[in-house]
Structures are given as C-alpha cells and as structure tokens.
Design a protein around this motif. Sequence first.
Motif, PDB file in Angstrom:
ATOM      1  N   ASP A  99       0.819  -1.210   0.000  1.00 46.29           N
ATOM      2  CA  ASP A  99       0.000   0.000   0.000  1.00 46.29           C
ATOM      3  C   ASP A  99       0.851   1.258   0.000  1.00 46.29           C
ATOM      4  OD1 ASP A  99       0.993  -0.156   2.556  1.00 46.29           O
ATOM      5  OD2 ASP A  99      -0.932   0.132   3.566  1.00 46.29           O
ATOM      6  N   ILE A 100       2.169   1.096   0.099  1.00 45.18           N
ATOM      7  CA  ILE A 100       3.042   2.258   0.195  1.00 45.18           C
ATOM      8  C   ILE A 100       4.408   1.932  -0.403  1.00 45.18           C
ATOM      9  CG2 ILE A 100       3.942   1.672   2.496  1.00 45.18           C
ATOM     10  CD1 ILE A 100       3.597   4.676   3.217  1.00 45.18           C
ATOM     11  N   LEU A 101       5.039   2.922  -1.022  1.00 44.41           N
ATOM     12  CA  LEU A 101       6.396   2.744  -1.556  1.00 44.41           C
ATOM     13  C   LEU A 101       7.415   2.770  -0.421  1.00 44.41           C
ATOM     14  CD1 LEU A 101       6.479   5.176  -4.630  1.00 44.41           C
ATOM     15  CD2 LEU A 101       6.163   2.709  -4.673  1.00 44.41           C
ATOM     16  N   ASP A 102       8.674   2.550  -0.777  1.00 46.68           N
ATOM     17  CA  ASP A 102       9.758   2.727   0.189  1.00 46.68           C
ATOM     18  C   ASP A 102      10.068   4.214   0.330  1.00 46.68           C
ATOM     19  OD1 ASP A 102      10.000  -0.002   0.384  1.00 46.68           O
ATOM     20  OD2 ASP A 102      11.680  -0.142  -1.005  1.00 46.68           O
ATOM     21  N   PRO A 103      10.247   4.716   1.557  1.00 46.72           N
ATOM     22  CA  PRO A 103      10.719   6.094   1.705  1.00 46.72           C
ATOM     23  C   PRO A 103      12.057   6.259   0.992  1.00 46.72           C
ATOM     24  CG  PRO A 103      10.018   5.196   3.810  1.00 46.72           C
ATOM     25  CD  PRO A 103      10.069   4.050   2.838  1.00 46.72           C
ATOM     26  N   ARG A 156      12.865   1.209   8.330  1.00 42.60           N
ATOM     27  CA  ARG A 156      12.909   2.320   9.274  1.00 42.60           C
ATOM     28  C   ARG A 156      11.803   3.340   9.050  1.00 42.60           C
ATOM     29  NH1 ARG A 156      18.886   4.583   9.826  1.00 42.60           N
ATOM     30  NH2 ARG A 156      17.698   5.880  11.251  1.00 42.60           N
ATOM     31  N   ALA A 157      10.839   3.014   8.188  1.00 44.93           N
ATOM     32  CA  ALA A 157       9.818   3.994   7.809  1.00 44.93           C
ATOM     33  C   ALA A 157       9.060   4.532   9.008  1.00 44.93           C
ATOM     34  CB  ALA A 157       8.849   3.382   6.804  1.00 44.93           C
ATOM     35  N   GLU A 158       8.775   3.679   9.980  1.00 48.43           N
ATOM     36  CA  GLU A 158       7.992   4.129  11.131  1.00 48.43           C
ATOM     37  C   GLU A 158       8.765   5.106  12.002  1.00 48.43           C
ATOM     38  OE1 GLU A 158       6.371   0.827  13.229  1.00 48.43           O
ATOM     39  OE2 GLU A 158       5.272   0.072  11.486  1.00 48.43           O
ATOM     40  N   ALA A 159      10.090   5.122  11.878  1.00 51.70           N
ATOM     41  CA  ALA A 159      10.904   6.040  12.679  1.00 51.70           C
ATOM     42  C   ALA A 159      10.997   7.426  12.049  1.00 51.70           C
ATOM     43  CB  ALA A 159      12.307   5.461  12.871  1.00 51.70           C
ATOM     44  N   LEU A 160      10.574   7.551  10.772  1.00 51.38           N
ATOM     45  CA  LEU A 160      10.625   8.847  10.099  1.00 51.38           C
ATOM     46  C   LEU A 160       9.460   9.723  10.560  1.00 51.38           C
ATOM     47  CD1 LEU A 160      11.475   7.642   6.480  1.00 51.38           C
ATOM     48  CD2 LEU A 160      13.049   8.556   8.177  1.00 51.38           C
TER      49      LEU A 160
END
Length: 200
Positions: A99-103, A156-160
């Motif tokens: 549902d989402i790309l990589d940051p 690490r997306a949730e840490a952004l």
Amino acid sequence: MIIDDEILIDREKEAITNEIVKCPYFQVVYSTTASSNFEQFVHVLLTRGEDNDWQRRINSDYFDFFYRIFNRFCHFHDIEYSTIYRAAINVTYSIPGYDILDPHVDHFIEHKNFLLYLNDLPVVENHNSLIIYKETYKDIVDHKNGVIDVINERDRAEALTIVDEVYPKLGRAVCFDGNYHNVRMPSPRQLRYACIFTFN
C-alpha cells in the motif's frame, strides 16, 4: 514546503487532460521507483545528470511544455536554480501486496523536488497521497570513507517523522527541499500521473 493549486492556466489543464495523459508515451520506460519492489511507467523529459548544461539532456518533445510551468512556479515563489537533475512523467498504479512505496530521496546531494499532479484522484485513506518526511539524506544515509551506504528505509519507515501528506489534484504543484518522501499507492484500477523535476 510550497503547495500551489493555481499554477496552471486553463489551456495547460486542457492539454494535460486531453493530450498528455492520453498519449501512448512513445518513449516510456518501464522502470522501478524507490526500490526494485515497485514498478512504474516513466516518460523521460530530461535524462539524469548533475551537470549545469542540462539543456543538452532534453529527451522529449513535452519537455518545453512542462519546463515553462516549472520555471513559472520558481519565478512566482522566488526559487532560484542553476541546474535540473532530472525531469519525468511518472505513472504509478496499484501493486498487490503493497500500500506504500519505500521512503526515499531522489539524489544523495543537495536538491529540491518539484511535483506537478496531472490528474485528480480521490482522497482515500491509505491510498493516493504523497508523504513528505522531515528527514533528508543527511539524516539517514551513512557516509563511510566517502562512500554512500544506503540503509533499507522500508525497515525504518515508522521512525521517520511525517511533515505533510498531499493528495493528487490536477494542477497541484508541490515543492520541497529534497526530503525523504513516499507515495501511498493508488487504489486498484487507478493511475497516478505526476510530472517530477529535481533541481538545485
């Protein structure tokens, strides 16, 4: 960050709607987006490069049309630039299982991102939006002995830290300072058309 919904004139909106998003994309590249997990269609307006002689890298008859819009936006918002690193039309679509790309960042040097939406998509939770994070490549990427070590940002997306979330609207222009960003995928059977310029 700048969001401008008024940058296009009516005849540009008509050209985009009636010609550009309907064209067969004679120079389309089937390419990956932020990582090899995600494909998209790309019409390359200006090939990638970090030289100041960017006019020599023009790759499409549509470049001038979009360059005029980009240049007008920069003029209206007092943004100066000396080079354009890339310009393209990206067409993204739903990819099952994601549902989402990589940051990601588009370059590991100082740059700005300009994005112009070329079609409307509905505001739907967990779909369609551009996510812009506070962090830049300087915050995330390790530089070891002059070599860039790109960390897997999906882990690490949730840490952004999310700064803003922007939804597609024909003629909506967004400009930000090369921050990490991400796209929530379109809903099934929808396409997201966006013109991208990266520059400095």
